[in-house]
Design a protein around this motif. Structure first.
Motif, PDB file in Angstrom:
ATOM      1  N   LEU A  97      44.021 -66.472 -30.458  1.00 54.14           N
ATOM      2  CA  LEU A  97      43.659 -65.499 -31.499  1.00 54.14           C
ATOM      3  C   LEU A  97      44.842 -64.612 -31.863  1.00 54.14           C
ATOM      4  O   LEU A  97      45.057 -64.311 -33.036  1.00 54.14           O
ATOM      5  N   GLU A  98      45.619 -64.201 -30.867  1.00 54.43           N
ATOM      6  CA  GLU A  98      46.798 -63.383 -31.126  1.00 54.43           C
ATOM      7  C   GLU A  98      47.809 -64.152 -31.973  1.00 54.43           C
ATOM      8  O   GLU A  98      48.369 -63.626 -32.923  1.00 54.43           O
ATOM      9  N   ARG A  99      48.020 -65.405 -31.638  1.00 50.15           N
ATOM     10  CA  ARG A  99      48.986 -66.239 -32.363  1.00 50.15           C
ATOM     11  C   ARG A  99      48.540 -66.454 -33.809  1.00 50.15           C
ATOM     12  O   ARG A  99      49.344 -66.384 -34.731  1.00 50.15           O
ATOM     13  N   ILE A 100      47.254 -66.707 -34.017  1.00 47.22           N
ATOM     14  CA  ILE A 100      46.734 -66.904 -35.370  1.00 47.22           C
ATOM     15  C   ILE A 100      46.854 -65.613 -36.175  1.00 47.22           C
ATOM     16  O   ILE A 100      47.231 -65.634 -37.354  1.00 47.22           O
ATOM     17  N   THR A 101      46.554 -64.472 -35.555  1.00 53.24           N
ATOM     18  CA  THR A 101      46.659 -63.184 -36.234  1.00 53.24           C
ATOM     19  C   THR A 101      48.092 -62.916 -36.676  1.00 53.24           C
ATOM     20  O   THR A 101      48.329 -62.491 -37.810  1.00 53.24           O
ATOM     21  N   ILE A 102      49.047 -63.171 -35.809  1.00 50.18           N
ATOM     22  CA  ILE A 102      50.462 -62.988 -36.159  1.00 50.18           C
ATOM     23  C   ILE A 102      50.833 -63.883 -37.337  1.00 50.18           C
ATOM     24  O   ILE A 102      51.462 -63.438 -38.297  1.00 50.18           O
ATOM     25  N   ALA A 103      50.445 -65.137 -37.275  1.00 52.74           N
ATOM     26  CA  ALA A 103      50.767 -66.076 -38.358  1.00 52.74           C
ATOM     27  C   ALA A 103      50.127 -65.643 -39.671  1.00 52.74           C
ATOM     28  O   ALA A 103      50.755 -65.706 -40.731  1.00 52.74           O
ATOM     29  N   ALA A 104      48.887 -65.185 -39.629  1.00 54.88           N
ATOM     30  CA  ALA A 104      48.198 -64.758 -40.845  1.00 54.88           C
ATOM     31  C   ALA A 104      48.856 -63.506 -41.441  1.00 54.88           C
ATOM     32  O   ALA A 104      49.083 -63.442 -42.656  1.00 54.88           O
TER      33      ALA A 104
END
Length: 82
Positions: A13-20
Motif C-alpha cells: 500500500l505504501e509503494r502504491i501510494t508513492i507511485a500514485a
C-alpha cells in the motif's frame, strides 16, 4: 474460480501510494483467475479499494485502459524507486 484473498504486506500500500502521488509507473505481472490469464504491463496506479473483502489496485495502462488488479495476485511487486 477465484482463490480466497490472502492479505499482502503493508508496504504494498505504501509503494502504491508513492507511485500514485508521484505519477510513477509500475511494471507489474499479475494473474487473473477469472480468465486464467497472466498479464505483464506498465501501469500507473490511481488508488487501492476494498471490494468483497479483498484489496484491489485501480490503475491505467499506457494505452489509457482502466485495470483493477487484486493485490495478492501481483507476482512481482516492485520496490520503491525513490
Amino acid at each position: 474460480m477465484t482463490p480466497p484473498y490472502q492479505p499482502v504486506p503493508r508496504f504494498y500500500l505504501e509503494r502504491i501510494t508513492i507511485a500514485a502521488l508521484c505519477n510513477e509507473f509500475m511494471d507489474l505481472h499479475w494473474h487473473d483467475p477469472v480468465s486464467d490469464m497472466n498479464y505483464m504491463e506498465r501501469v500507473w496506479p490511481l488508488e487501492v479499494i476494498m471490494e468483497e473483502a479483498a484489496e484491489y489496485l485501480q490503475a491505467r495502462t499506457a494505452a489509457g485502459e482502466a485495470v483493477k488488479i487484486r493485490l495478492d495476485l501481483i507476482r512481482n511487486f516492485p520496490t520503491p524507486m525513490k
